[in-house]
Every structure is written in C-alpha cells, then in structure tokens.
Enzyme design. Structure first.
Site, PDB file in Angstrom:
ATOM      1  N   ILE A   1     101.793 128.316  -4.391  1.00 38.84           N
ATOM      2  CA  ILE A   1     102.290 127.422  -3.350  1.00 38.84           C
ATOM      3  C   ILE A   1     101.591 127.775  -2.036  1.00 38.84           C
ATOM      4  O   ILE A   1     101.501 128.953  -1.664  1.00 38.84           O
ATOM      5  CB  ILE A   1     103.818 127.563  -3.173  1.00 38.84           C
ATOM      6  CG1 ILE A   1     104.539 127.176  -4.470  1.00 38.84           C
ATOM      7  CG2 ILE A   1     104.319 126.723  -2.018  1.00 38.84           C
ATOM      8  CD1 ILE A   1     106.037 127.411  -4.431  1.00 38.84           C
TER       9      ILE A   1
ATOM     10  N   GLU B   1      98.677 126.072  10.507  1.00 42.24           N
ATOM     11  CA  GLU B   1      97.360 126.463  11.023  1.00 42.24           C
ATOM     12  C   GLU B   1      96.320 125.385  10.751  1.00 42.24           C
ATOM     13  O   GLU B   1      95.500 125.064  11.625  1.00 42.24           O
ATOM     14  CB  GLU B   1      96.935 127.786  10.386  1.00 42.24           C
ATOM     15  CG  GLU B   1      95.494 128.199  10.656  1.00 42.24           C
ATOM     16  CD  GLU B   1      95.198 128.443  12.131  1.00 42.24           C
ATOM     17  OE1 GLU B   1      94.020 128.305  12.518  1.00 42.24           O
ATOM     18  OE2 GLU B   1      96.138 128.771  12.885  1.00 42.24           O
TER      19      GLU B   1
ATOM     20  N   GLY C   1     103.560 127.939   4.233  1.00 41.95           N
ATOM     21  CA  GLY C   1     103.858 126.993   5.308  1.00 41.95           C
ATOM     22  C   GLY C   1     103.104 127.297   6.590  1.00 41.95           C
ATOM     23  O   GLY C   1     102.658 126.390   7.294  1.00 41.95           O
ATOM     24  N   VAL C   2     102.947 128.592   6.890  1.00 45.93           N
ATOM     25  CA  VAL C   2     102.254 128.959   8.130  1.00 45.93           C
ATOM     26  C   VAL C   2     100.785 128.519   8.091  1.00 45.93           C
ATOM     27  O   VAL C   2     100.196 128.209   9.130  1.00 45.93           O
ATOM     28  CB  VAL C   2     102.352 130.476   8.390  1.00 45.93           C
ATOM     29  CG1 VAL C   2     103.782 130.864   8.738  1.00 45.93           C
ATOM     30  CG2 VAL C   2     101.865 131.281   7.195  1.00 45.93           C
TER      31      VAL C   2
ATOM     32  N   HIS D   1     100.666 134.472  -3.297  1.00 42.22           N
ATOM     33  CA  HIS D   1     101.696 133.497  -2.862  1.00 42.22           C
ATOM     34  C   HIS D   1     101.683 132.273  -3.765  1.00 42.22           C
ATOM     35  O   HIS D   1     101.166 131.229  -3.355  1.00 42.22           O
ATOM     36  CB  HIS D   1     101.423 133.078  -1.413  1.00 42.22           C
ATOM     37  CG  HIS D   1     102.587 132.436  -0.729  1.00 42.22           C
ATOM     38  ND1 HIS D   1     102.936 131.103  -0.900  1.00 42.22           N
ATOM     39  CD2 HIS D   1     103.485 132.937   0.145  1.00 42.22           C
ATOM     40  CE1 HIS D   1     103.979 130.804  -0.159  1.00 42.22           C
ATOM     41  NE2 HIS D   1     104.335 131.907   0.482  1.00 42.22           N
TER      42      HIS D   1
END
Length: 227
Positions: A135, A143, A138-139, A129
């Site tokens: 990058i 978290e 987002g998840v 990723h």
C-alpha cells in the site's frame, strides 16, 4: 371418480418421460462455489486473511464477443504528455527515490496542473509498507501532490525564478481509499491564492485512482533559493 379412471391417471404419472423432470444442466464454467474475492479498498486494513485467486471462466451463453470488437489492449488510449519526465527533472530538484511524478497530462499556466504517478511493485517503499500487502504510504501521496504543486509554482507564470519550494503547511488532508501497486495515481493541484511578494501560495489538491478520490487536502507552500 371411478377406480378405472384413478388407475389410468396414476399409471400415466408413473410412466411419463423422465426427461420432463430432469433439472436444467448447469455449465461448469458458469458455476463457481468459491467466487473470487476482489481486493478491498476499504480504509480498514485487515492482515488476518488472504485471498485465494481461483480462475472463473465465462459460460458460452454469456460470451457475446464479436469478431469486430476492439481488443481490450486497444480500447484505452494512453495519457497525453504535456510535460515529460525529462522536463520534470529540469523543473523539480527531486531525484530518485523521491521523485514521485512521472508525467504531466494537463497544464494551465499559473493556475493548475494534472500529473500521474505510476505506482509499481518496484517502488522502494513497498518492501516495508507492507510486505504482505503493498500500500502506498499516505505521506508519500501528499508529497507527490506537493511536487505537482511545485510544477505550477516554479513556472514563470507564478514567478519561478526561485529554484526551490517548501512545505509551509497542510490542512484538511483526508485519505479516502488505499492506493496499491498497479494503480495509476492521477493528481490535480490548483492554485487558490498567491502572495508573490512573499513567495507563498495556497493550493488545493485531489488525487484519484480510477476516477475515485483517494486523497485530498489544502497545501501551503513557499518558494525560496537553495542558499
């Protein structure tokens, strides 16, 4: 105008010193026909172009560095340590590769916590990723923020006798800018509402890089036993 006067004027222009008409010399260091393009933090990610890194030296005229100036490596103090990684491991049940909090830099018992996550190229999610542009997903930002919330919830001031916490809901989450390898993610989680009877808390979270908001949202979490 007489012919003698005209001839004298023309002769003066032709024989004037060439140095008066020379352009001002330009320093090779201050001129760069290919300026360095900064890494974009726009939410729109482009994978079609790559940035070429071309060094650009400063011109002597703009170098005002004095001998008394503090070197850049000594100008910025480190983040304070309120709760270190060993203490974090005693509070949170998470372990590698899912422990996403490195240090707590501020803690108000039962109210809020501010913690950091040092984002490095060695993080295990970067190979996928993305391989060409690392990058932080987002998840995983969400978290990490939730884990900071857990550091608040699992403390005695909130009733931290229970040893686990779970997501009960997230709302109004927005990702403002991408977080890349080399960034320091600074996360603040603030307790808004707590129902001790049910062990449910509502929290507000914001994450920053360089003082700019990169992620924010509202979190609903519940505490419970691991059984």
């Amino acid at each position: 105008m007489s012919s003698n006067t005209f001839s004298h004027s023309l002769f003066s222009q032709i024989t004037s010193p060439i140095s008066n008409h020379r352009p001002k010399p330009t320093s090779l260091c201050s001129f760069n026909p290919y300026p360095l393009r900064p890494i974009s933090r726009s939410p729109v990610f482009s994978t079609q172009s790559k940035t070429s890194f071309i060094p650009n030296c400063s011109s002597p005229a703009s170098d005002n560095t004095s001998k008394d100036e503090t070197p850049i490596e000594l100008r910025f103090p480190a983040f304070p340590t309120v709760i270190d990684i060993n203490q974090i491991r005693e509070i949170l049940p998470h372990r590698f590769p899912f422990l996403l909090v490195d240090r707590v830099i501020e803690y108000n018992p039962g109210v809020s916590a501010v913690a950091i996550k040092n984002v490095t190229i060695n993080d295990n999610f970067f190979p996928g990723h993305f391989p060409e542009r690392p990058i932080m997903p987002g998840v995983l930002m969400v978290e990490a923020m939730a884990q900071v919330g857990g550091l608040v919830m699992l403390q005695p001031e909130v009733g931290g006798s229970r040893d686990n916490f779970f997501f009960a809901g997230i709302d109004k989450v927005r990702f403002r800018k991408p977080v890349i390898a080399g960034d320091t993610l600074v996360m603040r989680m603030t307790l808004i509402k707590l129902q001790k009877r049910f062990g449910i808390a509502k929290m507000e979270g914001k994450a920053y890089v360089g003082g700019e908001v990169v992620c924010e949202g509202e979190f609903l979490m519940a505490m419970g036993n691991s059984e």
